[in-house]
Design a protein around this motif. Structure first.
Motif, PDB file in Angstrom:
ATOM      1  N   LEU A 131       0.136  -0.949   0.025  1.00  0.00           N
ATOM      2  CA  LEU A 131      -0.206   0.067  -0.029  1.00  0.00           C
ATOM      3  C   LEU A 131       0.671   1.681  -0.002  1.00  0.00           C
ATOM      4  O   LEU A 131       1.592   1.357   0.774  1.00  0.00           O
ATOM      5  CB  LEU A 131      -0.311   0.243   1.238  1.00  0.00           C
ATOM      6  CG  LEU A 131      -1.412  -1.170   1.377  1.00  0.00           C
ATOM      7  CD1 LEU A 131      -2.851  -0.990   2.698  1.00  0.00           C
ATOM      8  CD2 LEU A 131      -2.466  -1.629   0.742  1.00  0.00           C
ATOM      9  N   LEU A 132       0.359   2.210  -0.924  1.00  0.00           N
ATOM     10  CA  LEU A 132       1.646   3.016  -1.526  1.00  0.00           C
ATOM     11  C   LEU A 132       0.322   4.434  -0.178  1.00  0.00           C
ATOM     12  O   LEU A 132      -1.209   4.346  -1.099  1.00  0.00           O
ATOM     13  CB  LEU A 132       1.580   4.524  -1.967  1.00  0.00           C
ATOM     14  CG  LEU A 132       2.150   5.267  -2.340  1.00  0.00           C
ATOM     15  CD1 LEU A 132       3.307   4.892  -1.739  1.00  0.00           C
ATOM     16  CD2 LEU A 132       2.195   5.884  -3.572  1.00  0.00           C
ATOM     17  N   LEU A 133       1.037   5.037   0.977  1.00  0.00           N
ATOM     18  CA  LEU A 133      -0.102   6.040   2.141  1.00  0.00           C
ATOM     19  C   LEU A 133       0.214   7.655   2.035  1.00  0.00           C
ATOM     20  O   LEU A 133       1.739   7.956   1.400  1.00  0.00           O
ATOM     21  CB  LEU A 133      -0.032   5.499   3.084  1.00  0.00           C
ATOM     22  CG  LEU A 133      -0.171   3.855   3.524  1.00  0.00           C
ATOM     23  CD1 LEU A 133      -0.278   3.272   5.424  1.00  0.00           C
ATOM     24  CD2 LEU A 133      -1.975   3.555   2.838  1.00  0.00           C
ATOM     25  N   GLY A 134      -0.114   8.306   1.469  1.00  0.00           N
ATOM     26  CA  GLY A 134       0.400   9.331   2.339  1.00  0.00           C
ATOM     27  C   GLY A 134      -0.122  10.345   3.480  1.00  0.00           C
ATOM     28  O   GLY A 134      -1.529   9.646   3.950  1.00  0.00           O
ATOM     29  N   VAL A 135       1.014  10.439   4.369  1.00  0.00           N
ATOM     30  CA  VAL A 135       1.204  10.366   5.474  1.00  0.00           C
ATOM     31  C   VAL A 135       1.217  11.872   5.970  1.00  0.00           C
ATOM     32  O   VAL A 135       2.223  12.448   5.545  1.00  0.00           O
ATOM     33  CB  VAL A 135       1.511   9.630   6.083  1.00  0.00           C
ATOM     34  CG1 VAL A 135       2.023   9.990   7.755  1.00  0.00           C
ATOM     35  CG2 VAL A 135       1.182   8.798   5.870  1.00  0.00           C
ATOM     36  N   LYS A 165      -4.956   6.124   1.581  1.00  0.00           N
ATOM     37  CA  LYS A 165      -4.077   5.348   0.885  1.00  0.00           C
ATOM     38  C   LYS A 165      -4.503   5.655  -0.835  1.00  0.00           C
ATOM     39  O   LYS A 165      -5.682   5.860  -0.966  1.00  0.00           O
ATOM     40  CB  LYS A 165      -5.109   4.150   0.369  1.00  0.00           C
ATOM     41  CG  LYS A 165      -4.700   2.847   0.102  1.00  0.00           C
ATOM     42  CD  LYS A 165      -5.427   1.301   0.511  1.00  0.00           C
ATOM     43  CE  LYS A 165      -6.582   1.717  -0.703  1.00  0.00           C
ATOM     44  NZ  LYS A 165      -7.681   0.485  -1.056  1.00  0.00           N
ATOM     45  N   LEU A 166      -3.537   6.133  -0.933  1.00  0.00           N
ATOM     46  CA  LEU A 166      -3.126   6.421  -2.418  1.00  0.00           C
ATOM     47  C   LEU A 166      -2.908   5.025  -4.028  1.00  0.00           C
ATOM     48  O   LEU A 166      -3.387   5.573  -4.639  1.00  0.00           O
ATOM     49  CB  LEU A 166      -1.641   7.562  -2.740  1.00  0.00           C
ATOM     50  CG  LEU A 166      -1.680   7.875  -2.035  1.00  0.00           C
ATOM     51  CD1 LEU A 166      -0.238   9.469  -1.823  1.00  0.00           C
ATOM     52  CD2 LEU A 166      -2.602   9.257  -2.247  1.00  0.00           C
ATOM     53  N   MET A 167      -2.674   4.055  -3.034  1.00  0.00           N
ATOM     54  CA  MET A 167      -2.563   3.009  -4.707  1.00  0.00           C
ATOM     55  C   MET A 167      -2.340   1.918  -3.705  1.00  0.00           C
ATOM     56  O   MET A 167      -1.449   1.508  -2.461  1.00  0.00           O
ATOM     57  CB  MET A 167      -0.894   3.039  -5.386  1.00  0.00           C
ATOM     58  CG  MET A 167      -0.827   2.892  -6.355  1.00  0.00           C
ATOM     59  SD  MET A 167       0.358   3.107  -7.268  1.00  0.00           S
ATOM     60  CE  MET A 167       0.161   4.400  -8.500  1.00  0.00           C
ATOM     61  N   GLU A 168      -2.790   1.089  -4.765  1.00  0.00           N
ATOM     62  CA  GLU A 168      -2.649  -0.790  -3.666  1.00  0.00           C
ATOM     63  C   GLU A 168      -2.335  -1.513  -5.003  1.00  0.00           C
ATOM     64  O   GLU A 168      -2.421  -1.280  -6.395  1.00  0.00           O
ATOM     65  CB  GLU A 168      -3.900  -1.442  -3.451  1.00  0.00           C
ATOM     66  CG  GLU A 168      -4.348  -2.712  -3.082  1.00  0.00           C
ATOM     67  CD  GLU A 168      -5.660  -3.129  -2.241  1.00  0.00           C
ATOM     68  OE1 GLU A 168      -5.864  -4.717  -2.564  1.00  0.00           O
ATOM     69  OE2 GLU A 168      -6.264  -1.914  -2.046  1.00  0.00           O
ATOM     70  N   LEU A 169      -1.007  -1.626  -4.604  1.00  0.00           N
ATOM     71  CA  LEU A 169       0.082  -2.741  -5.934  1.00  0.00           C
ATOM     72  C   LEU A 169      -0.072  -4.327  -5.203  1.00  0.00           C
ATOM     73  O   LEU A 169       0.172  -4.942  -3.896  1.00  0.00           O
ATOM     74  CB  LEU A 169       1.452  -2.288  -5.708  1.00  0.00           C
ATOM     75  CG  LEU A 169       1.264  -0.564  -5.725  1.00  0.00           C
ATOM     76  CD1 LEU A 169       2.606  -0.186  -5.586  1.00  0.00           C
ATOM     77  CD2 LEU A 169       1.459   0.011  -7.011  1.00  0.00           C
ATOM     78  N   GLU A 170      -0.461  -4.885  -6.646  1.00  0.00           N
ATOM     79  CA  GLU A 170      -0.666  -6.813  -5.485  1.00  0.00           C
ATOM     80  C   GLU A 170       0.458  -7.343  -7.552  1.00  0.00           C
ATOM     81  O   GLU A 170       0.223  -6.635  -8.218  1.00  0.00           O
ATOM     82  CB  GLU A 170      -1.515  -7.264  -5.107  1.00  0.00           C
ATOM     83  CG  GLU A 170      -2.692  -6.567  -5.481  1.00  0.00           C
ATOM     84  CD  GLU A 170      -3.734  -7.260  -5.644  1.00  0.00           C
ATOM     85  OE1 GLU A 170      -3.944  -8.115  -4.241  1.00  0.00           O
ATOM     86  OE2 GLU A 170      -4.496  -6.925  -5.438  1.00  0.00           O
ATOM     87  N   LYS A 215      12.368   6.583  -7.407  1.00  0.00           N
ATOM     88  CA  LYS A 215      12.696   5.914  -8.745  1.00  0.00           C
ATOM     89  C   LYS A 215      12.200   4.956  -8.494  1.00  0.00           C
ATOM     90  O   LYS A 215      11.016   5.273  -9.903  1.00  0.00           O
ATOM     91  CB  LYS A 215      14.240   5.655  -9.508  1.00  0.00           C
ATOM     92  CG  LYS A 215      13.915   5.179 -10.903  1.00  0.00           C
ATOM     93  CD  LYS A 215      15.609   4.330 -10.830  1.00  0.00           C
ATOM     94  CE  LYS A 215      15.926   3.863 -11.842  1.00  0.00           C
ATOM     95  NZ  LYS A 215      17.444   3.475 -12.269  1.00  0.00           N
ATOM     96  N   LYS A 216      11.436   4.317  -8.438  1.00  0.00           N
ATOM     97  CA  LYS A 216      10.743   2.592  -8.426  1.00  0.00           C
ATOM     98  C   LYS A 216       9.157   3.739  -8.612  1.00  0.00           C
ATOM     99  O   LYS A 216       8.315   3.104  -9.066  1.00  0.00           O
ATOM    100  CB  LYS A 216      10.637   1.658  -7.679  1.00  0.00           C
ATOM    101  CG  LYS A 216      11.410   1.186  -7.681  1.00  0.00           C
ATOM    102  CD  LYS A 216      11.802  -0.346  -6.771  1.00  0.00           C
ATOM    103  CE  LYS A 216      13.164  -0.727  -7.430  1.00  0.00           C
ATOM    104  NZ  LYS A 216      12.514  -2.206  -8.544  1.00  0.00           N
ATOM    105  N   LEU A 217       9.100   4.038  -7.269  1.00  0.00           N
ATOM    106  CA  LEU A 217       7.470   4.927  -6.900  1.00  0.00           C
ATOM    107  C   LEU A 217       7.418   5.598  -8.606  1.00  0.00           C
ATOM    108  O   LEU A 217       5.937   5.564  -9.084  1.00  0.00           O
ATOM    109  CB  LEU A 217       7.469   6.287  -6.773  1.00  0.00           C
ATOM    110  CG  LEU A 217       6.412   6.899  -6.197  1.00  0.00           C
ATOM    111  CD1 LEU A 217       4.790   6.028  -5.469  1.00  0.00           C
ATOM    112  CD2 LEU A 217       6.324   7.888  -4.741  1.00  0.00           C
ATOM    113  N   GLN A 218       7.962   6.549  -9.022  1.00  0.00           N
ATOM    114  CA  GLN A 218       7.757   7.058 -10.109  1.00  0.00           C
ATOM    115  C   GLN A 218       7.283   6.408 -11.365  1.00  0.00           C
ATOM    116  O   GLN A 218       6.660   6.622 -12.079  1.00  0.00           O
ATOM    117  CB  GLN A 218       8.959   8.223 -10.702  1.00  0.00           C
ATOM    118  CG  GLN A 218       9.024   8.607 -12.025  1.00  0.00           C
ATOM    119  CD  GLN A 218      10.257  10.023 -12.369  1.00  0.00           C
ATOM    120  OE1 GLN A 218      11.310  10.016 -11.896  1.00  0.00           O
ATOM    121  NE2 GLN A 218      10.130  11.020 -12.812  1.00  0.00           N
ATOM    122  N   GLN A 219       8.326   5.753 -11.103  1.00  0.00           N
ATOM    123  CA  GLN A 219       7.711   4.603 -12.745  1.00  0.00           C
ATOM    124  C   GLN A 219       7.000   3.448 -12.390  1.00  0.00           C
ATOM    125  O   GLN A 219       5.866   3.596 -13.654  1.00  0.00           O
ATOM    126  CB  GLN A 219       8.894   2.807 -12.422  1.00  0.00           C
ATOM    127  CG  GLN A 219      10.776   3.368 -13.498  1.00  0.00           C
ATOM    128  CD  GLN A 219      11.936   2.818 -12.849  1.00  0.00           C
ATOM    129  OE1 GLN A 219      11.355   1.401 -12.320  1.00  0.00           O
ATOM    130  NE2 GLN A 219      12.437   2.837 -13.601  1.00  0.00           N
TER     131      GLN A 219
END
Length: 146
Positions: free
Chosen positions: A98-102, A109-114, A134-138
């Motif tokens: 989970l990509l979280l904005g804190v 929750k901004l994005m869920e990756l699986e 870098k990975k987040l930008q990709q």
């Protein structure tokens, strides 16, 4: 409460034994009568056992051996500061990420990756395949490298 009770119990037990020593009485256990000294001795023994148990549990927690069975189910993989009070945090929850904005007042929750879209596939290659930014930008651009 236990810290206050223990000195009182010790003092009471010591005064009971001192009074018996002064009078020359020898405590003879009776089948029908439980004396004050017996009760104090039981309380002192119980208190000592509880203190030892608490100390043992505290030591286990501090050493890290007393952890639930789901130790790797939840972990913070990485974080990126966006300013003085805002952050992006990548959290592993089971097999998902989970990509979280804190912010100070909110977690969103901004994005869920699986599956293949996860940024880090395992703990061993977490630091080897580039930086989190870098990975987040990709991932945000939709082109993840496996």
């Amino acid at each position: 409460m236990a810290r206050r009770l223990l000195p009182v119990l010790l003092l009471s037990l010591l005064t009971t034994f001192a009074a018996q020593a002064d009078t020359g009485e020898v405590h003879k256990p009776s089948a029908n009568i439980v004396s004050h000294a017996d009760v104090m001795q039981w309380m002192l023994g119980l208190g000592a056992v509880l203190v030892l148990f608490g100390l043992f549990v505290w030591l286990l927690r501090k050493s890290g051996t007393l952890v639930g069975g789901h130790k790797n189910e939840l972990a913070v993989l990485s974080g990126l500061s966006l300013g003085m009070r805002e952050k992006l945090v990548l959290v592993k929850v089971g097999e998902k990420q989970l990509l979280l904005g804190v912010t100070p007042g909110r977690v969103e929750k901004l994005m869920e990756l699986e599956g293949e879209s996860r940024l880090f596939s395992s703990q061993s290659d977490k630091g080897d395949n580039g930086s989190f930014a870098k990975k987040l930008q990709q991932a945000l651009q939709g082109r993840t490298d496996a």
